[in-house]
Write a protein that holds these residues in place. Structure first.
Motif, short mmCIF file in Angstrom:
data_model
loop_
_atom_site.label_atom_id
_atom_site.label_comp_id
_atom_site.label_asym_id
_atom_site.label_seq_id
_atom_site.Cartn_x
_atom_site.Cartn_y
_atom_site.Cartn_z
N THR A 127 5.78 -0.38 0.15
CA THR A 127 5.16 0.85 -0.33
C THR A 127 5.22 0.86 -1.85
N GLU A 128 4.12 0.48 -2.45
CA GLU A 128 4.04 0.39 -3.92
C GLU A 128 2.74 1.02 -4.38
N LYS A 129 2.80 1.68 -5.52
CA LYS A 129 1.58 2.24 -6.10
C LYS A 129 0.73 1.13 -6.71
N ASP A 130 1.42 0.14 -7.30
CA ASP A 130 0.71 -0.94 -7.99
C ASP A 130 0.85 -2.24 -7.17
N SER B 44 0.84 -1.20 0.00
CA SER B 44 0.00 0.00 0.00
C SER B 44 0.87 1.25 0.00
N LYS B 45 0.33 2.33 -0.56
CA LYS B 45 1.02 3.61 -0.50
C LYS B 45 0.99 4.15 0.93
N LYS B 46 -0.08 3.78 1.66
CA LYS B 46 -0.21 4.21 3.05
C LYS B 46 0.16 3.05 3.97
#
Length: 279
Positions: free
Chosen positions: A225-228, A194-196
């Protein structure tokens, strides 16, 4: 009671590989393996609303061909997988694959469905064939294990379990995952992508519940921490050389993100891993 496992086959190398993987994965359990072949007739088209009737010459010839192929398949298992804990049953039928799977699962009280990820007509480069993806979407009566065609069995040392902690976990949903882990002394790596990184109160509660369910086996929690999401899972599996991915398909949770890109295409990916879809 013996474990009941269903393996559809088109007698391709890929289907044989999936069967061998399942036989080795459950080598130490008493199992009944049901092999299902959905045969077709050359003259039959999907435009017809009616399936050909048993008794017709073409039907009987196609069924006989299916049964002859099963004899060869069972001979292979007798030579290379002679396990007194395992028994084999074969089913030759003409039907739509999804209907045949659902019907067999109900009639034979199947506990696990194992499928290869490509049939004889598979497109090069695509890991998940449409039949397997459709089954992951539509078959909710039991878990499904998808085995890529180039994966040979070795006892799984690590299974990655992606989760966003947003759903409440139930022990019965994870019973097959925990069973595999105990059989092979496998570690479960619980992955939050997750980004968060901060969890809500609900997520924290669900995480504690999951930790409680997993207490009988080796496990650890990991954050990325990944966007995808699919990129994160892919990179995690690659970097650790993990052996399997398992996830709970809550209302197609993760389905679009996990099964669209990186994970289902052979892009710089040397060891595509089996995927266990739980329900």
């Amino acid at each position: 009671m013996d474990k009941r496992i269903l393996i559809p086959t088109d007698f391709s190398k890929n289907a044989l590989n999936a069967a061998r993987y399942a036989l080795d994965l459950y080598a130490n359990l008493n199992c009944e393996f049901y092999f299902l072949n959905v045969f077709s007739l050359d003259s039959y088209t999907t435009k017809s609303l009616f399936l050909p009737e048993p008794g017709s010459t073409e039907y009987e010839m196609a069924k006989a061909k299916s049964e002859a192929s099963f004899l060869k398949l069972l001979d292979i298992f007798k030579q290379h997988h002679d396990n007194p804990k395992h028994s084999f049953h074969t089913i030759s039928t003409i039907n739509f694959l999804s209907e045949a799977l659902k019907q067999t699962i109900v009639e034979k009280d199947i506990e696990l469905l194992v499928m290869g990820t490509q049939g004889a007509s598979g497109t090069k480069g695509i890991i998940f064939g449409s039949n397997t993806v459709n089954a992951m979407e539509k078959i909710t009566e039991c878990p499904l294990l998808a085995v890529p065609q180039n994966v040979k069995f070795s006892p799984p040392k690590e299974i990655v379990f992606p989760t966003n902690f947003k759903s409440t976990f139930k022990r019965r949903e994870l019973v097959y995952l925990i069973e595999i882990a105990k059989m092979h002394e496998t570690a479960i790596r619980l992955l939050y992508v997750s980004k968060k990184q901060d969890l809500t109160e609900l997520q924290e509660t669900n995480k504690l519940l999951l930790e409680d369910i997993m207490q009988s086996i080796e496990h650890s929690f990991h954050n990325l921490t990944e966007k995808d999401v699919s990129d994160g899972i892919t990179s995690f599996v690659e970097s650790r050389n993990s052996d399997m991915i398992a996830f709970i398909n809550h209302k197609h949770f993760f389905f679009s993100s996990v099964f669209s890109k990186p994970l289902v295409k052979e892009i710089g990916y040397k060891a595509i891993v089996p995927i266990l879809a739980l329900h």
